[in-house]
Design a protein around this motif. Structure first.
Motif, PDB file in Angstrom:
ATOM      1  N   ASN A 115       0.825  -1.204   0.000  1.00 17.55           N
ATOM      2  CA  ASN A 115       0.000   0.000   0.000  1.00 17.55           C
ATOM      3  C   ASN A 115       0.860   1.256   0.000  1.00 17.55           C
ATOM      4  O   ASN A 115       2.048   1.231   0.325  1.00 17.55           O
ATOM      5  CB  ASN A 115      -0.974  -0.008   1.177  1.00 17.55           C
ATOM      6  N   LYS A 116       0.252   2.372  -0.375  1.00 14.37           N
ATOM      7  CA  LYS A 116       0.964   3.632  -0.558  1.00 14.37           C
ATOM      8  C   LYS A 116       1.509   4.212   0.741  1.00 14.37           C
ATOM      9  O   LYS A 116       2.407   5.055   0.729  1.00 14.37           O
ATOM     10  CB  LYS A 116       0.040   4.647  -1.231  1.00 14.37           C
ATOM     11  N   LYS A 117       0.953   3.774   1.874  1.00 22.50           N
ATOM     12  CA  LYS A 117       1.389   4.325   3.162  1.00 22.50           C
ATOM     13  C   LYS A 117       2.319   3.375   3.913  1.00 22.50           C
ATOM     14  O   LYS A 117       2.697   3.647   5.054  1.00 22.50           O
ATOM     15  CB  LYS A 117       0.171   4.671   4.012  1.00 22.50           C
ATOM     16  N   ASN A 118       2.647   2.254   3.235  1.00 19.37           N
ATOM     17  CA  ASN A 118       3.566   1.274   3.811  1.00 19.37           C
ATOM     18  C   ASN A 118       3.127   0.788   5.197  1.00 19.37           C
ATOM     19  O   ASN A 118       3.954   0.546   6.084  1.00 19.37           O
ATOM     20  CB  ASN A 118       4.989   1.850   3.896  1.00 19.37           C
ATOM     21  N   LEU A 119       1.814   0.657   5.365  1.00 20.90           N
ATOM     22  CA  LEU A 119       1.276   0.138   6.615  1.00 20.90           C
ATOM     23  C   LEU A 119       1.225  -1.383   6.548  1.00 20.90           C
ATOM     24  O   LEU A 119       0.805  -1.958   5.550  1.00 20.90           O
ATOM     25  CB  LEU A 119      -0.126   0.705   6.858  1.00 20.90           C
ATOM     26  N   LYS A 120       1.652  -2.049   7.608  1.00 15.93           N
ATOM     27  CA  LYS A 120       1.717  -3.505   7.595  1.00 15.93           C
ATOM     28  C   LYS A 120       0.392  -4.166   7.941  1.00 15.93           C
ATOM     29  O   LYS A 120       0.132  -5.298   7.552  1.00 15.93           O
ATOM     30  CB  LYS A 120       2.809  -3.979   8.564  1.00 15.93           C
ATOM     31  N   SER A 121      -0.444  -3.473   8.691  1.00 14.84           N
ATOM     32  CA  SER A 121      -1.695  -4.075   9.170  1.00 14.84           C
ATOM     33  C   SER A 121      -2.882  -3.682   8.301  1.00 14.84           C
ATOM     34  O   SER A 121      -3.279  -2.513   8.256  1.00 14.84           O
ATOM     35  CB  SER A 121      -1.966  -3.655  10.617  1.00 14.84           C
ATOM     36  N   ALA A 122      -3.471  -4.657   7.614  1.00 13.04           N
ATOM     37  CA  ALA A 122      -4.671  -4.403   6.818  1.00 13.04           C
ATOM     38  C   ALA A 122      -5.854  -4.060   7.717  1.00 13.04           C
ATOM     39  O   ALA A 122      -6.750  -3.307   7.326  1.00 13.04           O
ATOM     40  CB  ALA A 122      -4.994  -5.624   5.961  1.00 13.04           C
ATOM     41  N   THR A 123      -5.851  -4.608   8.931  1.00 11.87           N
ATOM     42  CA  THR A 123      -6.918  -4.312   9.895  1.00 11.87           C
ATOM     43  C   THR A 123      -6.915  -2.828  10.256  1.00 11.87           C
ATOM     44  O   THR A 123      -7.969  -2.179  10.284  1.00 11.87           O
ATOM     45  CB  THR A 123      -6.739  -5.161  11.160  1.00 11.87           C
ATOM     46  N   LEU A 124      -5.738  -2.274  10.505  1.00 10.68           N
ATOM     47  CA  LEU A 124      -5.637  -0.851  10.839  1.00 10.68           C
ATOM     48  C   LEU A 124      -5.967   0.025   9.633  1.00 10.68           C
ATOM     49  O   LEU A 124      -6.569   1.094   9.772  1.00 10.68           O
ATOM     50  CB  LEU A 124      -4.236  -0.533  11.360  1.00 10.68           C
ATOM     51  N   ILE A 125      -5.592  -0.426   8.440  1.00  9.78           N
ATOM     52  CA  ILE A 125      -5.938   0.319   7.223  1.00  9.78           C
ATOM     53  C   ILE A 125      -7.450   0.395   7.069  1.00  9.78           C
ATOM     54  O   ILE A 125      -8.012   1.457   6.759  1.00  9.78           O
ATOM     55  CB  ILE A 125      -5.303  -0.342   5.979  1.00  9.78           C
ATOM     56  N   ALA A 126      -8.130  -0.722   7.291  1.00 12.91           N
ATOM     57  CA  ALA A 126      -9.595  -0.745   7.187  1.00 12.91           C
ATOM     58  C   ALA A 126     -10.222   0.209   8.199  1.00 12.91           C
ATOM     59  O   ALA A 126     -11.184   0.928   7.885  1.00 12.91           O
ATOM     60  CB  ALA A 126     -10.115  -2.166   7.396  1.00 12.91           C
ATOM     61  N   GLU A 127      -9.680   0.246   9.410  1.00 20.03           N
ATOM     62  CA  GLU A 127     -10.204   1.162  10.430  1.00 20.03           C
ATOM     63  C   GLU A 127     -10.012   2.611  10.002  1.00 20.03           C
ATOM     64  O   GLU A 127     -10.919   3.445  10.172  1.00 20.03           O
ATOM     65  CB  GLU A 127      -9.494   0.905  11.765  1.00 20.03           C
ATOM     66  N   GLU A 128      -8.843   2.923   9.449  1.00 20.74           N
ATOM     67  CA  GLU A 128      -8.578   4.287   8.974  1.00 20.74           C
ATOM     68  C   GLU A 128      -9.538   4.681   7.865  1.00 20.74           C
ATOM     69  O   GLU A 128     -10.090   5.793   7.854  1.00 20.74           O
ATOM     70  CB  GLU A 128      -7.139   4.393   8.465  1.00 20.74           C
ATOM     71  N   ILE A 129      -9.726   3.779   6.904  1.00 19.66           N
ATOM     72  CA  ILE A 129     -10.605   4.060   5.770  1.00 19.66           C
ATOM     73  C   ILE A 129     -12.026   4.310   6.243  1.00 19.66           C
ATOM     74  O   ILE A 129     -12.688   5.261   5.807  1.00 19.66           O
ATOM     75  CB  ILE A 129     -10.555   2.913   4.746  1.00 19.66           C
ATOM     76  N   ARG A 130     -12.510   3.472   7.140  1.00 16.74           N
ATOM     77  CA  ARG A 130     -13.881   3.627   7.629  1.00 16.74           C
ATOM     78  C   ARG A 130     -14.048   4.949   8.372  1.00 16.74           C
ATOM     79  O   ARG A 130     -15.077   5.627   8.238  1.00 16.74           O
ATOM     80  CB  ARG A 130     -14.253   2.450   8.540  1.00 16.74           C
ATOM     81  N   GLN A 131     -13.036   5.348   9.140  1.00 20.36           N
ATOM     82  CA  GLN A 131     -13.096   6.623   9.857  1.00 20.36           C
ATOM     83  C   GLN A 131     -13.096   7.786   8.887  1.00 20.36           C
ATOM     84  O   GLN A 131     -13.842   8.771   9.063  1.00 20.36           O
ATOM     85  CB  GLN A 131     -11.926   6.736  10.826  1.00 20.36           C
ATOM     86  N   LYS A 132     -12.274   7.715   7.833  1.00 20.39           N
ATOM     87  CA  LYS A 132     -12.231   8.790   6.839  1.00 20.39           C
ATOM     88  C   LYS A 132     -13.553   8.899   6.083  1.00 20.39           C
ATOM     89  O   LYS A 132     -13.987  10.010   5.740  1.00 20.39           O
ATOM     90  CB  LYS A 132     -11.079   8.561   5.862  1.00 20.39           C
ATOM     91  N   ILE A 133     -14.186   7.774   5.809  1.00 24.05           N
ATOM     92  CA  ILE A 133     -15.487   7.795   5.131  1.00 24.05           C
ATOM     93  C   ILE A 133     -16.502   8.558   5.971  1.00 24.05           C
ATOM     94  O   ILE A 133     -17.289   9.361   5.455  1.00 24.05           O
ATOM     95  CB  ILE A 133     -15.970   6.363   4.833  1.00 24.05           C
ATOM     96  N   VAL A 134     -16.489   8.312   7.283  1.00 24.37           N
ATOM     97  CA  VAL A 134     -17.397   9.032   8.190  1.00 24.37           C
ATOM     98  C   VAL A 134     -17.099  10.528   8.151  1.00 24.37           C
ATOM     99  O   VAL A 134     -18.006  11.366   8.051  1.00 24.37           O
ATOM    100  CB  VAL A 134     -17.280   8.507   9.630  1.00 24.37           C
ATOM    101  N   GLU A 135     -15.809  10.886   8.210  1.00 22.67           N
ATOM    102  CA  GLU A 135     -15.423  12.298   8.243  1.00 22.67           C
ATOM    103  C   GLU A 135     -15.773  13.022   6.949  1.00 22.67           C
ATOM    104  O   GLU A 135     -16.209  14.180   6.980  1.00 22.67           O
ATOM    105  CB  GLU A 135     -13.917  12.404   8.509  1.00 22.67           C
TER     106      GLU A 135
END
Length: 358
Positions: A115-135
Motif C-alpha cells: 500500500n501507498k502508506k507502507n502500513l503492515k496491518s490491513a486491519t488498521l488500514i480498514a479502520e482508517e478508511i472507515r473513519q475517513k469515510i465518516v469524516e
C-alpha cells in the motif's frame, strides 16, 4: 507471491442509498425508509436498518414491503447523488492503493498487500478508511479483511452495520467450518437448497465432501466449492474490470397486455442502452429482450448479429424484431434490453453497422 500473502479488504457501505437519503433529509432519520418501489408498484432498491427490522429487503416488491412495515416511507432514488458520494469514497480508497475493484456504487475490494502508506496491518488500514469515510461523507461502512476476496466479502457482512472483522490465516478453517452454507459468498438460493438436500448445511459439511462427489452433483462448480470450503480463492483484485454486458430496463406504473405500448417503451430503453454503450466506447453482437410478467415470471429472447452495434436506431430495430417474435404470456410489468458479446477485445476498425433506419 502466493495468494496466502495477500491482504484484501472488502468495504461495504451500510444501507447506502437509504443512508444517503437519511443524511440529506434529517426528517427521515431513525425512520423506516425504502428507496425505490412504491405502495402500488415497483421493487425496493435499498432499505434502511429501521425498515430491515420489519423484514423489508432490497429486491422486495413495494406491495409486500408495505404489508411488512405499514409506516414505511418510500423515496425516489437519486443516482446522481449516490454516484457523487461514491466518487468521494473511491478517492479515499486511492489514498491507500490503486488496486481497487468496485463491485457497485457502495462496495469494493482493495488489495493493500503493498500500500501507498507502507502500513503492515490491513486491519488498521480498514479502520482508517472507515473513519475517513465518516469524516468525509457522514456515512458509515463495514469492512472484512482476509487473505482473499471470498473471505473478505464474507467477513464484511459479519459485524454490520459500522463494524469490521478480520479472518487471519490460522482462523480460516474454524471460521468456515462453523459458517452456515447459505452465508457462503456465491452460494445462491437454488444451490443452497440442493446442498441442503445433500446434507450440506455448514462449511464443515462441505469440507467433508470429496471433489469427485461435488463434481458429480455440481459439475464444473464442484472444484470451486471444494476449494471454498478450504478458504482457497485465487481471484485477484482487478482495478479496471470490463463489463460483460450493458443494459437498461423499465418497470411500468400499470401492466400492459398489448405489444403496441411495449414498442413505445422500448424507445426509451434502447436510447439509454445506446448512451451507456457509446460512453464506454463499446458495441455488442447479442441483443436480449427481457420481460417480467404480472406474476413476476421472466421471459427472455436473444438474437446474435454478425456485426457489432451500439447506435440507437439499430438497437431499436433489433429489439422490435425480438418483441414481434415474442408471444405474451400475460400482462407485462417490466421490459428491458441487454447487449452482450461486447467488442472488448476487437479493434475499432472491425465495427460494422450495415443497416440504416429510414
Amino acid at each position: 507471491m502466493t495468494v496466502t500473502h495477500r491482504k484484501i479488504i472488502h468495504i461495504d457501505m451500510d444501507a447506502f442509498y437509504a443512508s444517503v437519503e437519511q443524511l440529506d433529509f434529517p426528517e427521515l432519520r431513525n425512520k423506516p425508509v425504502a428507496v425505490g418501489g412504491s405502495e402500488e408498484r415497483g421493487v425496493i432498491s435499498a432499505a434502511s436498518y429501521e425498515a430491515r427490522k420489519f423484514g423489508v429487503r432490497s429486491a422486495m416488491s413495494g406491495k409486500l414491503a408495505i404489508k411488512k412495515c405499514p409506516e414505511l416511507i418510500f423515496v425516489k432514488p437519486r443516482f446522481d447523488r449516490y454516484k457523487e458520494i461514491s466518487g468521494q469514497i473511491r478517492k479515499i480508497f486511492l489514498e491507500y492503493t490503486d488496486l481497487v475493484e468496485p463491485l457497485s456504487l457502495d462496495e469494493a475490494f482493495l488489495d493493500v498487500t503493498h500500500n501507498k502508506k507502507n502500513l503492515k496491518s490491513a486491519t488498521l488500514i480498514a479502520e482508517e478508511i472507515r473513519q475517513k469515510i465518516v469524516e468525509v461523507t457522514g456515512l458509515t461502512a463495514s469492512a472484512g479483511i482476509s487473505i482473499n476476496k471470498f473471505l473478505a466479502k464474507i467477513a464484511s457482512d459479519y459485524n454490520k452495520p459500522n463494524g469490521q472483522k478480520t479472518i487471519n490465516p490460522d482462523e480460516i478453517i474454524p471460521f468456515l467450518d462453523s459458517l452456515e452454507i447459505k452465508r457462503f459468498f456465491g452460494v445462491g438460493k437454488k444451490t443452497c437448497e440442493k446442498m441442503y438436500h445433500l446434507g450440506i448445511f455448514t462449511g464443515a459439511d462441505l469440507r467433508m465432501k470429496s471433489v469427485e462427489f461435488l463434481e458429480e452433483h455440481f459439475g464444473n462448480s464442484g472444484l470451486h466449492f471444494y476449494q471454498l470450503a478450504r478458504g482457497i480463492s485465487n481471484s485477484p483484485v482487478v482495478s479496471n474490470r470490463l463489463p460483460k454486458s450493458i443494459g437498461a430496463e423499465r418497470t411500468f406504473r400499470k401492466n400492459f397486455t398489448s405489444i403496441i405500448p411495449l414498442k413505445e417503451k422500448l424507445n426509451d430503453v434502447c436510447e439509454e442502452v445506446s448512451i451507456r454503450l457509446q460512453k464506454r466506447n463499446l458495441s455488442g453482437k447479442t441483443i436480449t429482450l427481457k420481460m417480467k410478467y404480472s406474476d413476476f415470471s421472466l421471459q427472455t429472447k436473444s438474437l446474435t448479429l454478425p456485426y457489432y452495434i451500439s447506435s440507437y436506431d439499430l438497437l431499436l430495430d433489433t429489439a422490435l424484431e425480438l418483441l414481434q417474435q415474442t408471444r405474451l404470456r400475460t400482462s407485462v410489468r417490466l421490459i428491458g434490453i441487454q447487449v452482450s458479446n461486447l467488442n472488448i477485445n476487437e479493434k475499432k476498425a472491425e465495427y460494422i453497422q450495415l443497416r440504416f433506419r429510414f
